[in-house]
Design a protein around this motif. Structure first.
Motif, PDB file in Angstrom:
ATOM      1  N   ARG A   1       0.832  -1.207   0.000  1.00 12.32           N
ATOM      2  CA  ARG A   1       0.000   0.000   0.000  1.00 12.32           C
ATOM      3  C   ARG A   1       0.864   1.253   0.000  1.00 12.32           C
ATOM      4  O   ARG A   1       0.507   2.263  -0.614  1.00 12.32           O
ATOM      5  N   VAL A   2       2.006   1.202   0.695  1.00 17.90           N
ATOM      6  CA  VAL A   2       2.937   2.334   0.644  1.00 17.90           C
ATOM      7  C   VAL A   2       3.439   2.551  -0.780  1.00 17.90           C
ATOM      8  O   VAL A   2       3.481   3.679  -1.285  1.00 17.90           O
ATOM      9  N   LEU A   3       3.805   1.467  -1.460  1.00 18.72           N
ATOM     10  CA  LEU A   3       4.308   1.590  -2.826  1.00 18.72           C
ATOM     11  C   LEU A   3       3.215   2.097  -3.761  1.00 18.72           C
ATOM     12  O   LEU A   3       3.493   2.890  -4.679  1.00 18.72           O
ATOM     13  N   LEU A   4       1.976   1.652  -3.536  1.00 23.32           N
ATOM     14  CA  LEU A   4       0.872   2.183  -4.333  1.00 23.32           C
ATOM     15  C   LEU A   4       0.728   3.686  -4.131  1.00 23.32           C
ATOM     16  O   LEU A   4       0.471   4.438  -5.085  1.00 23.32           O
ATOM     17  N   GLY A   5       0.889   4.134  -2.900  1.00 26.99           N
ATOM     18  CA  GLY A   5       0.836   5.565  -2.631  1.00 26.99           C
ATOM     19  C   GLY A   5       1.950   6.320  -3.335  1.00 26.99           C
ATOM     20  O   GLY A   5       1.733   7.412  -3.877  1.00 26.99           O
ATOM     21  N   ARG A   6       3.140   5.748  -3.337  1.00 22.36           N
ATOM     22  CA  ARG A   6       4.270   6.389  -4.038  1.00 22.36           C
ATOM     23  C   ARG A   6       3.988   6.515  -5.539  1.00 22.36           C
ATOM     24  O   ARG A   6       4.461   7.440  -6.181  1.00 22.36           O
ATOM     25  N   ALA A   7       3.228   5.559  -6.081  1.00 23.81           N
ATOM     26  CA  ALA A   7       2.908   5.579  -7.508  1.00 23.81           C
ATOM     27  C   ALA A   7       1.645   6.377  -7.810  1.00 23.81           C
ATOM     28  O   ALA A   7       1.227   6.464  -8.970  1.00 23.81           O
ATOM     29  N   GLY A   8       1.012   6.928  -6.762  1.00 21.03           N
ATOM     30  CA  GLY A   8      -0.219   7.676  -6.970  1.00 21.03           C
ATOM     31  C   GLY A   8      -1.423   6.803  -7.253  1.00 21.03           C
ATOM     32  O   GLY A   8      -2.424   7.255  -7.800  1.00 21.03           O
ATOM     33  N   LEU A   9      -1.351   5.530  -6.851  1.00 24.84           N
ATOM     34  CA  LEU A   9      -2.424   4.577  -7.147  1.00 24.84           C
ATOM     35  C   LEU A   9      -3.167   4.128  -5.898  1.00 24.84           C
ATOM     36  O   LEU A   9      -3.982   3.209  -5.968  1.00 24.84           O
TER      37      LEU A   9
END
Length: 543
Positions: free
Chosen positions: A93-101
Motif C-alpha cells: 500500500r505504501v508503494l501504491l501511494g508512491r505511484a499515486g495509485l
C-alpha cells in the motif's frame, strides 16, 4: 527499507524484518511501476513495542499501519513472525501511494486488492487459494461492496473476506502493471461479471472439502476450566494491550485453563437485518486485538474459545432476533454469515481450539436449514471444534442441529430456587435438577456438553434470576450460588467444561483498567470477591 525500533532490545528483529520487506519491495516494484525518484526513496518502518504505543502514533492498530500523513515514517509495525503477510501487504500500500495509485480507481476495495495482488499471501494462503473456498462458503462480496458510491458507509465491510476477492478482480483487469490495471474504474457491471465468473468456476469445480481437523481437534478434549474474558473497551486495557498478560496470569492462579474471547457485531433492533462490525477502533474488539489475545492466552497454556456475539439495540438481546419477512431473513442471514465466516477465519489463524457459530439466537434456531448450511460453511475455513452457545431458556431442547456440531453449548443461567432466602437444601435440590437436565441432553445427543457461560451476579438471591444483574449487593449470595451449582455439577464424563461469566482484559487498579470504583456493584464480576475462592476450589480441585 530502513527501520527505527521503538521497542527496546529488538534491533536485530527489526533489521531482519527490514531485510525481508526490502526483498519484497524489490519484487513488487516492477509490477506497479514506480518513477525513478519514488523508487529510490527509502521506506521507513517503526517497530512498535505494542499496540497501545502504535495507537498513540497512528490512531489505529493493526499488524502494520500505513501512516496516513506524509512524513518521516511510512509504516508502524507490531511484529509477529506469523504476520509477515500483513506487513508485506501494508508495504504494498505504501508503494501504491508512491505511484499515486493508492486511491485509484476511486473509492472502494480495489486498491486494497491491488496491494494483495502484489503481496499475494493472506492468512496462511495465497489470495488465489482463498477464492474457491470463499465462493463455496458463499461469502464473496458484491460489486456494490467492492465499488461503493462516494461517501457510502460500509458498516459490515469485511477486510478478511473482501480483500482476496478484490485481488482476484484486479488480476482479471487488462494490463501487466497496476498502472495499467487501475487506469480507470472497471465499473460495477464489469466487477459483477468477474465475481459471477468466479462463482460459476467454483460451482463447476470439484466440491471444496472442509479443512482437515487440527491435531488438537482429533484428540480427547481436556476438561475446560474456563473464564469468559470480556474486553475492557479502552485503548490501554483491551485485548491488544499489555494488561492482557497480567490478567491471564491471574486467571492461571485461579486454576483456569481456558478463556473465551468475544468480538461483537451491532444490530440496530431485533427485527432489523442490518449488522455492523464493532472492530474499527482500538477501544473495541478489533480483529488484531482478538488474534493477539488468543496468541497470548495460548502462550500461557490456555485453550481458547472464539465466540462472536451480537449486541442488539433498543434494550433488546440476541434471543429476540426475529425478522418480519422472508426478504429480511435472507438479508440477515447473508450478513450474519459473513460476520461469522470473517471471525471463523481469524479463529483459525489465531489457532483458537474452539469456535462458536452463534450466541443465544433462540428465535432463529427453528430455521434449521440455514444453521446447518452455516456450520458447513464454517468448516470450510476453520479446522477446530465447533459449537453453538445456546440460551438456557429453551435452546437445550429446541436446537435440532446439535448433531452437526462437535459439542452442545449452553449459556447456563438456570435458576436454582425461587426465593431469595432459599435454604441450602433448596439450592442443592435446584442445582441437582439443573445438572440432571444437562446430563439428559448430553445422553440424548451423544455429545459432550459445554457450559459456554455460567454465572451469578453479586446480588441478593443471585440464584433466583441468574441471567440478571443489579439490585441489592451481596457477595455472599453470589458465592453461595456458585457453591451449590459446582458441588452438584462435579466433573462427569459428559461435561466438557465451564466458562465462568465474567472477567475483563484489565482489572480495577491495574494499568489500563477502569478508574471508577465498581466494588459495590451487583454485577457478574467475581475476581476479588468471595466467589473467586469458590471458583478456585472447583478448578484447582480437579486433576
Amino acid at each position: 527499507v530502513r527501520y527505527r525500533s521503538a521497542a527496546p532490545g529488538t534491533a536485530r528483529v527489526a533489521a531482519d524484518l527490514a531485510a525481508q520487506l526490502d526483498r519484497a519491495a524489490r519484487a513488487m516494484a516492477p509490477r506497479i511501476p514506480l518513477a525513478e525518484t519514488a523508487a529510490r526513496l527509502p521506506v521507513t518502518v517503526v517497530l512498535e513495542p505494542d499496540f497501545v504505543a502504535q495507537a498513540g502514533h497512528a490512531g489505529v492498530i493493526g499488524e502494520a499501519v500505513v501512516n496516513p500523513v506524509a512524513g518521516l515514517v511510512d509504516l508502524y509495525v507490531v511484529h509477529h513472525p506469523d504476520d509477515l503477510f500483513a506487513e508485506r501487504q501494508a508495504l504494498a500500500r505504501v508503494l501504491l501511494g508512491r505511484a499515486g495509485l493508492d486511491r485509484a480507481p476511486g473509492p472502494g476495495w480495489l486498491p486494497e486488492g491491488a496491494a494483495l495482488w502484489l503481496s499475494r499471501d493472506w492468512y496462511g494462503r495465497t489470495w488465489e487459494d482463498w477464492i474457491p473456498r470463499l465462493a463455496a462458503a458463499r461469502v464473496l462480496p458484491s460489486a456494490a461492496d467492492l465499488l461503493p458510491a462516494e461517501g457510502d458507509r460500509q458498516p459490515a465491510a469485511s477486510r478478511v473476506l473482501w480483500t482476496p476477492a478484490a485481488a482476484a478482480v484486479v488480476e482479471r483487469l487488462p494490463g501487466a502493471t497496476l498502472a495499467e490495471k487501475l487506469r480507470e474504474s472497471p465499473g460495477r457491471e464489469r466487477v459483477a461479471a468477474i465475481l459471477a465468473q468466479m462463482t460459476r468456476m467454483a460451482a463447476e469445480a470439484p466440491p471444496i472439502q472442509p479443512l482437515p481437523r487440527t491435531a488438537a481437534a482429533k484428540t480427547a478434549l481436556p476438561f475446560l476450566k474456563g473464564v469468559s474474558l470480556a474486553m475492557l473497551n479502552r485503548v490501554e486495557g483491551g485485548y491488544h494491550a499489555p494488561a492482557i498478560d497480567r490478567q491471564l496470569q491471574r486467571l492461571r492462579g485461579l486454576g483456569a485453563s481456558s478463556v473465551s474471547l468475544m468480538p461483537f457485531a451491532f444490530q440496530p433492533g431485533p427485527d432489523s437485518p442490518d449488522l455492523a462490525y464493532l472492530n474499527r477502533h482500538p477501544g473495541s474488539e478489533t480483529d488484531v486485538g482478538l488474534i493477539h489475545a488468543a496468541r497470548r492466552a495460548r502462550a500461557q497454556g490456555f485453550t481458547v474459545l472464539y465466540k462472536p456475539h451480537i449486541w442488539v439495540s433498543r434494550d433488546s438481546w440476541p434471543g429476540d432476533v426475529e425478522m418480519k419477512s422472508e426478504a429480511d431473513w435472507a438479508a440477515w442471514w447473508e450478513r450474519y454469515r459473513r460476520y461469522v465466516l470473517h471471525h471463523a477465519i481469524l479463529a483459525g489463524w489465531s489457532k483458537s481450539e474452539l469456535f462458536s457459530v452463534g450466541v443465544e439466537l433462540s428465535k432463529t434456531v427453528r430455521r434449521e436449514k440455514e444453521w446447518r448450511d452455516l456450520i458447513a460453511a464454517v468448516r470450510l475455513v476453520y479446522p477446530g471444534r465447533v459449537t453453538y452457545s445456546g440460551n438456557w431458556y429453551g435452546d437445550l431442547e429446541g436446537v435440532r442441529f446439535w448433531g452437526d456440531l462437535d459439542l452442545i453449548g449452553i449459556d447456563a443461567y438456570y435458576p436454582l430456587a425461587a426465593a431469595p432466602d432459599a435454604a441450602p437444601a433448596a439450592l442443592r435440590q435446584g442445582a441437582r435438577t439443573v445438572v440432571e437436565r444437562l446430563a439428559a441432553a448430553a445422553r440424548r445427543e451423544k455429545k459432550p456438553l459445554l457450559l459456554t457461560e455460567v454465572g451469578f451476579a453479586a446480588q441478593r438471591g443471585a440464584w433466583v434470576h441468574p441471567h440478571t444483574e443489579g439490585g441489592e449487593y451481596s457477595e455472599a449470595d453470589q458465592a453461595r450460588a456458585y457453591e451449590a451449582l459446582f458441588k452438584e455439577l462435579g466433573r462427569p464424563r459428559w461435561l466438557a467444561g465451564t466458562f465462568v461469566w465474567k472477567a475483563f482484559s484489565a482489572e480495577l487498579g491495574e494499568p489500563g483498567g477502569p478508574a471508577e470504583g465498581r466494588a459495590g456493584r451487583a454485577d457478574f464480576r467475581f475476581l476479588g470477591r468471595a466467589a473467586e475462592a469458590v471458583i478456585r476450589r472447583y478448578y484447582t480441585g480437579m486433576s
